[in-house]
Design an enzyme around this catalytic site. Sequence first.
Site, PDB file in Angstrom:
ATOM      1  N   GLU A 161       0.813  -1.218   0.000  1.00 30.01           N
ATOM      2  CA  GLU A 161       0.000   0.000   0.000  1.00 30.01           C
ATOM      3  C   GLU A 161       0.849   1.272   0.000  1.00 30.01           C
ATOM      4  OE1 GLU A 161      -3.766   1.607   2.623  1.00 30.01           O
ATOM      5  OE2 GLU A 161      -3.574  -0.513   2.119  1.00 30.01           O
ATOM      6  N   ASP A 175      -2.846  -3.339   2.902  1.00 39.47           N
ATOM      7  CA  ASP A 175      -3.479  -3.541   4.204  1.00 39.47           C
ATOM      8  C   ASP A 175      -4.772  -4.329   4.038  1.00 39.47           C
ATOM      9  OD1 ASP A 175      -1.448  -2.006   5.268  1.00 39.47           O
ATOM     10  OD2 ASP A 175      -2.649  -0.169   5.396  1.00 39.47           O
ATOM     11  N   TYR A 190      -1.821  -3.784  13.221  1.00 36.52           N
ATOM     12  CA  TYR A 190      -2.650  -2.929  12.377  1.00 36.52           C
ATOM     13  C   TYR A 190      -3.620  -2.134  13.243  1.00 36.52           C
ATOM     14  CZ  TYR A 190      -5.284  -1.489   8.257  1.00 36.52           C
ATOM     15  OH  TYR A 190      -5.883  -0.756   7.266  1.00 36.52           O
TER      16      TYR A 190
END
EC number: 5.6.2.1
Length: 641
Positions: free
Chosen positions: A7, A102, A307
Amino acid sequence: MHLIITEKHDAAKRIAAILSEKKPAKERINGVDAYKFDGKTVMGLSGHIVEVDFPKDYNNWQKTDLKELIHAEVQTTPTHANIVTALRKLGKEAEYLTIATDYDREGELIGVEALNVIKKVNPEVPADRVRYSTITPAEIKKAFASPANIDFNLAAAGESRQVIDLIWGAVLTRFVSLSSGRLGDKFLSVGRVQSPTLAIIVNREKERDVFVPVPYWELFATLVNGGEFEAQHKKGRFLDKNEAEQIKAKLGSTGTVKSIVLGKRNEKPPIPFNTTEFLRAASSIGISAANAMRIAEFLYVNGYISYPRTDNTVYPATLDTKDIIASFLNTEFHAYSQKLLSGKLEPTRGKKETTDHPPIHPATPAKRSQLKDDEWKIYELVVRRFFATFAGETQWETMAVTVDISGEEFGANGARLVEPGWRWYYSYNVPEDRILPQLREGQVLTVKEVNLIGKETQPPSRYGQGHLIKIMEDMGIGTKSTRHEIISKLYSRAYVVGNPLQPTKTAYAVIEALEKYANTITKPEMTSKLEQDMDEISEGKITEEYVVNESKDMLEEVFSDLFKNKELISESLKNGLYEDRIIGTCKKCSSDLIIRKSRKGSRFIGCSSYPKCDFILPLPKSGQIVITDKQCEDHGLILSK
């Protein structure tokens, strides 16, 4: 060549370093860094590389038919031409493609966007997907050893949000801005999620506006005899001052301990961090929601934490929590780690359990010297919260004392921390001990002084960022990934100032007009329904096309209400916006002083009675002007900034 897409650039650099046995070779392709090793190339994007937008024919706000705009074609256009060009070049050479963005709606959509770019130059390239929650060697290697399929339903849910928010935002923003005459960089933004959020803030402020303070009195006695403490009359608040004064007048110089009640109070340890709880905790230590997410993203990409966008409050059985705790044995968290490992590791559990990402937790140890001050504050917050979820209860000893003074009961409560439990690990906002002296029933105490203190009831408090995010979650407004962004937008559009959030007059004008003439926009039910629909797209229950069309039908109803009341809305907005320009009263003629613009475009404070009155004050050439509730000491005016 095996092409791996991440990403962001930093994630590409780190993943390449983890997967390669030797240092990967860096190659610059059309201004974009790529990392090559063992027949593999890792390239990072910059988030979304394309955006949804209307064709250029609809760019002119004044000439566009807004009802037509609801059903206008939505097209996809590149936002980072250099990245798209580099992607095409590498994609054309690729024999295999792995999406490593992600793992959430946005990440899946970003990955599919990249896949679509590559498919145009290499239609037959096979592709898979890797998913991970921490960018650590163990998890990245495990993820690449067992890739999965790309989740096109999840990507479609992300794309539906983009399309719906574009259409709603464009139609409503243009209508309100045109109606109010606020165009250019001063346009009034209205949105599917933004407006219900702003309505919450404005309606709380209205409660404060109409609040009438009620005076009350509290009676306190300072008692001494082997120690000094303060006790309050058991009635608490007196609404009748005469009653309180009569009681005060009859009080003698001594009191007798009537009762002592000893007890214990336990505090359960906190649950694991999901995004909402993390942002609330960050806000409580002085870091805004937007800044906290920015820092958390940096810590995640660099392998320090997991995350940060998750609804989960239950650690999955697959997470080796013991190993994570043990990894801190040689750090400044040594004592905490050692104590936890000496006992049984049983973490707390929240009510929300999901399967995408675990709760936010530390991934690898870091040193203070490796991070900036705010980065360390967020990292330490995550570490301490993680430890606290494995700790025991906090235990307090409590003491409630009742003292009789001339037939009137006074009470005092004490508390002493006897077992820190989880608060030893999570040392934020720890209540202070309230220690009372050693007392016994029947003991006579000297009344040192008696104070009758006058107070007023206080209006409802404004919402801080952390509290507002929790309200948004409870009402189904926005998502874990977007709520902090919505709040940032309210600040950038000068709808709110400060923290806790205070709405400006502009916010009042917009919300009052919408609530009066098209209140669907300001209610959470509409946006909550669309959020649920997007979840069902990701689960494959309904299609993106169905939800987008459903949202257009909703918008048509809203727009119909707006259009019917166009003139009334225009008048309401213009009146409200005029009030937002008023900063005080002219000392020369008593007319309104307002923010004005010269013919050359410079800003100044001028009298509304110009040219009869020529009183002016200068303003800075740049910066956003916001009317606050503070006053200028020199001129007695409401201060702008």
